[in-house]
Scaffold this motif. Structure first.
Motif, PDB file in Angstrom:
ATOM      1  N   HIS A  88      -6.377  -5.505  11.653  1.00 48.89           N
ATOM      2  CA  HIS A  88      -5.999  -5.036  12.978  1.00 48.89           C
ATOM      3  C   HIS A  88      -6.062  -6.174  13.987  1.00 48.89           C
ATOM      4  N   ASN A  89      -5.182  -6.076  14.988  1.00 47.63           N
ATOM      5  CA  ASN A  89      -5.165  -7.046  16.090  1.00 47.63           C
ATOM      6  C   ASN A  89      -4.937  -8.471  15.589  1.00 47.63           C
ATOM      7  N   MET A  90      -4.179  -8.593  14.501  1.00 48.25           N
ATOM      8  CA  MET A  90      -3.817  -9.907  13.969  1.00 48.25           C
ATOM      9  C   MET A  90      -2.288 -10.004  13.987  1.00 48.25           C
ATOM     10  N   PRO A  91      -1.726 -10.790  14.894  1.00 49.54           N
ATOM     11  CA  PRO A  91      -0.276 -10.825  15.071  1.00 49.54           C
ATOM     12  C   PRO A  91       0.501 -11.210  13.807  1.00 49.54           C
ATOM     13  N   PHE A  92      -0.167 -11.929  12.881  1.00 50.39           N
ATOM     14  CA  PHE A  92       0.550 -12.416  11.696  1.00 50.39           C
ATOM     15  C   PHE A  92       0.452 -11.470  10.500  1.00 50.39           C
ATOM     16  N   ILE A  93      -0.174 -10.285  10.678  1.00 48.59           N
ATOM     17  CA  ILE A  93      -0.293  -9.313   9.586  1.00 48.59           C
ATOM     18  C   ILE A  93       0.242  -7.968  10.070  1.00 48.59           C
ATOM     19  N   ALA A  94       1.233  -7.419   9.353  1.00 50.38           N
ATOM     20  CA  ALA A  94       1.921  -6.210   9.818  1.00 50.38           C
ATOM     21  C   ALA A  94       1.403  -4.923   9.181  1.00 50.38           C
ATOM     22  N   SER A  95       0.431  -5.025   8.260  1.00 48.91           N
ATOM     23  CA  SER A  95       0.059  -3.855   7.450  1.00 48.91           C
ATOM     24  C   SER A  95      -1.132  -3.090   8.023  1.00 48.91           C
ATOM     25  N   SER A  96      -1.218  -2.977   9.350  1.00 48.07           N
ATOM     26  CA  SER A  96      -2.364  -2.295   9.961  1.00 48.07           C
ATOM     27  C   SER A  96      -2.406  -0.814   9.596  1.00 48.07           C
ATOM     28  N   ALA A  97      -1.244  -0.149   9.582  1.00 44.43           N
ATOM     29  CA  ALA A  97      -1.174   1.261   9.160  1.00 44.43           C
ATOM     30  C   ALA A  97      -0.946   1.283   7.654  1.00 44.43           C
ATOM     31  N   THR A  98      -2.009   0.954   6.930  1.00 45.19           N
ATOM     32  CA  THR A  98      -1.885   0.616   5.503  1.00 45.19           C
ATOM     33  C   THR A  98      -1.311   1.762   4.674  1.00 45.19           C
ATOM     34  N   SER A  99      -1.767   2.974   4.903  1.00 45.40           N
ATOM     35  CA  SER A  99      -1.281   4.112   4.116  1.00 45.40           C
ATOM     36  C   SER A  99       0.221   4.320   4.301  1.00 45.40           C
ATOM     37  N   VAL A 100       0.702   4.108   5.524  1.00 40.73           N
ATOM     38  CA  VAL A 100       2.139   4.262   5.799  1.00 40.73           C
ATOM     39  C   VAL A 100       2.924   3.182   5.060  1.00 40.73           C
ATOM     40  N   ALA A 101       2.404   1.946   5.094  1.00 37.27           N
ATOM     41  CA  ALA A 101       3.078   0.844   4.397  1.00 37.27           C
ATOM     42  C   ALA A 101       3.089   1.074   2.883  1.00 37.27           C
ATOM     43  N   ILE A 102       2.000   1.617   2.343  1.00 41.49           N
ATOM     44  CA  ILE A 102       1.945   1.932   0.905  1.00 41.49           C
ATOM     45  C   ILE A 102       3.029   2.943   0.549  1.00 41.49           C
ATOM     46  N   SER A 103       3.170   3.973   1.369  1.00 44.13           N
ATOM     47  CA  SER A 103       4.194   4.995   1.120  1.00 44.13           C
ATOM     48  C   SER A 103       5.588   4.373   1.109  1.00 44.13           C
ATOM     49  N   HIS A 104       5.828   3.452   2.039  1.00 40.60           N
ATOM     50  CA  HIS A 104       7.135   2.791   2.138  1.00 40.60           C
ATOM     51  C   HIS A 104       7.444   2.005   0.862  1.00 40.60           C
ATOM     52  N   VAL A 105       6.449   1.257   0.374  1.00 42.83           N
ATOM     53  CA  VAL A 105       6.653   0.464  -0.849  1.00 42.83           C
ATOM     54  C   VAL A 105       6.833   1.377  -2.062  1.00 42.83           C
ATOM     55  N   ALA A 106       6.001   2.398  -2.166  1.00 42.81           N
ATOM     56  CA  ALA A 106       6.105   3.315  -3.305  1.00 42.81           C
ATOM     57  C   ALA A 106       7.463   4.003  -3.336  1.00 42.81           C
ATOM     58  N   HIS A 107       7.984   4.327  -2.148  1.00 42.52           N
ATOM     59  CA  HIS A 107       9.291   4.998  -2.053  1.00 42.52           C
ATOM     60  C   HIS A 107      10.414   4.107  -2.561  1.00 42.52           C
ATOM     61  N   HIS A 108      10.265   2.797  -2.380  1.00 39.88           N
ATOM     62  CA  HIS A 108      11.339   1.864  -2.752  1.00 39.88           C
ATOM     63  C   HIS A 108      11.114   1.203  -4.116  1.00 39.88           C
ATOM     64  N   THR A 109      10.111   1.658  -4.860  1.00 41.67           N
ATOM     65  CA  THR A 109       9.871   1.180  -6.225  1.00 41.67           C
ATOM     66  C   THR A 109       9.711   2.400  -7.120  1.00 41.67           C
ATOM     67  N   SER A 110       9.557   2.170  -8.423  1.00 39.48           N
ATOM     68  CA  SER A 110       9.526   3.337  -9.316  1.00 39.48           C
ATOM     69  C   SER A 110       8.368   3.342 -10.313  1.00 39.48           C
ATOM     70  N   THR A 111       7.853   2.187 -10.694  1.00 40.54           N
ATOM     71  CA  THR A 111       6.820   2.162 -11.736  1.00 40.54           C
ATOM     72  C   THR A 111       5.546   1.433 -11.324  1.00 40.54           C
ATOM     73  N   ILE A 112       5.642   0.422 -10.489  1.00 41.46           N
ATOM     74  CA  ILE A 112       4.473  -0.383 -10.142  1.00 41.46           C
ATOM     75  C   ILE A 112       3.467   0.489  -9.378  1.00 41.46           C
ATOM     76  N   ARG A 113       2.179   0.264  -9.647  1.00 41.68           N
ATOM     77  CA  ARG A 113       1.139   0.975  -8.893  1.00 41.68           C
ATOM     78  C   ARG A 113       1.064   0.369  -7.493  1.00 41.68           C
ATOM     79  N   VAL A 114       0.871   1.204  -6.498  1.00 41.28           N
ATOM     80  CA  VAL A 114       0.829   0.742  -5.113  1.00 41.28           C
ATOM     81  C   VAL A 114      -0.484   1.215  -4.494  1.00 41.28           C
TER      82      VAL A 114
END
Length: 337
Positions: free
Chosen positions: A53-79
């Motif tokens: 959090h509060n780190m301009p160079f890291i975008a994954s602060s809402a981690t669960s939302v970002a995980i959902s986004h990656v899982a939605h766009h992949t099919s087998t890899i664990r996220v």
């Protein structure tokens, strides 16, 4: 000591969703999806995102939302999370979030947990409003969280239920950069992931602590260790050294408390850092593997020989996205051959 080879173990990705100088969080997430799709194709096991959090160079602060986004766009890899900083959250909220993720993407979600705030104290206060939920309370918070998934682990009768979440089997990993989580993971019989990428001097002590304190559980019959390692791989040693200057600048900015986006590589770090800063960063980033394919493969094997890890999690903080993808491709070739 067993003679594990690189092709004997699993490889995974820790993505900090870097926001680069001249870029944006929107571009970071596009790059994250592109990288995840590539590494899935190349046989990587997990794709984890980290809560900061509060780190301009890291975008994954809402981690669960970002995980959902990656899982939605992949099919087998664990996220999953590398990690969720549990003291920042009510355990019920994390149980519901990861219960939802596991319901949406069955059998593909990992919950890695850390006990640090993943930020500065001012931001931690903004997240928590009060700091009663601190690192010392982590074992109790972990017990509460695990009880939401598996009520048989709860002490007493629980009237609050995680829906979705209850009854789901979501692998829980403890993450650490020192001995505390190593010992706790061992005592609970949970898998353990160590942050060698920024705490190399504590690696062997923490792994020894984990293995010595390990007690078999319903989760694991024997210890299971993953180690994080910075890898900057390129087609030549010289190009890798140049790309690595972005990583050096990132840590230098953290040391100086200057919040900047991930910077492009430079030709000479001696123009930027002071001698004492250089020494400090060489200590902190001492386990980093930087080089062309042959050097990377040799040093990955040496790292495996030392740690006897069951998995490696690769972190490649590289400014140029194509170069970052290429770095993971080189690691994938090391895995297979």
């Amino acid at each position: 000591m067993s003679n594990k080879q690189l092709h004997d173990i699993n490889y995974s990705v820790l993505d900090l969703a870097p926001v680069i100088e001249g870029g944006s969080p929107a571009q970071s997430f596009k790059n994250t999806v592109d990288l995840a799709q590539h590494v899935e194709e190349w046989g990587f096991t997990r794709y984890w995102l980290a809560e900061h959090h509060n780190m301009p160079f890291i975008a994954s602060s809402a981690t669960s939302v970002a995980i959902s986004h990656v899982a939605h766009h992949t099919s087998t890899i664990r996220v999953g999370s590398g990690g969720i900083m549990l003291p920042n959250h009510a355990p019920l909220v994390i149980a519901e979030q990861f219960g939802t993720l596991e319901t949406l993407f069955p059998g593909r979600i990992d919950l890695g947990l850390g006990r640090a705030p993943g930020t500065d104290q001012t931001t931690a206060h903004a997240l928590r409003r009060h700091l009663d939920s601190n690192a010392e309370n982590f074992p109790a918070m972990l017990e509460e969280l695990r009880g939401y998934f598996n009520p048989s682990l709860s002490t007493g009768i629980r009237s609050v239920h995680a829906i979705p979440g209850e009854g789901l089997t979501i692998p829980i990993w403890l993450l650490g950069s020192s001995g505390f989580s190593a010992q706790l993971a061992g005592q609970l019989g949970l898998p353990f992931s160590f942050a060698s990428h920024f705490s190399p001097n504590n690696t062997m002590g923490a792994l020894d602590l984990y293995r010595r304190h390990f007690e078999p559980s319903d989760t694991l019959s024997e210890p299971h260790v993953m180690v994080g390692v910075n890898v900057i791989a390129a087609d030549t040693d010289e190009e890798a050294e140049r790309l690595a200057t972005s990583l050096y600048q990132q840590f230098l900015n953290l040391v100086r408390n200057t919040n900047m986006l991930l910077q492009p590589p430079v030709e000479n770090m001696d123009d930027i850092w002071m001698e004492h800063e250089k020494h400090a960063l060489q200590q902190q980033l001492g386990a980093s593997i930087i080089g062309g394919p042959e050097k990377v493969k040799r040093e990955l094997q040496q790292f495996l020989d030392r740690t006897q890890a069951d998995e490696m999690m690769i972190i490649s903080q590289i400014y140029n996205h194509e170069a970052r993808v290429r770095s993971y491709e080189i690691v994938a070739d090391c895995m297979k051959n």
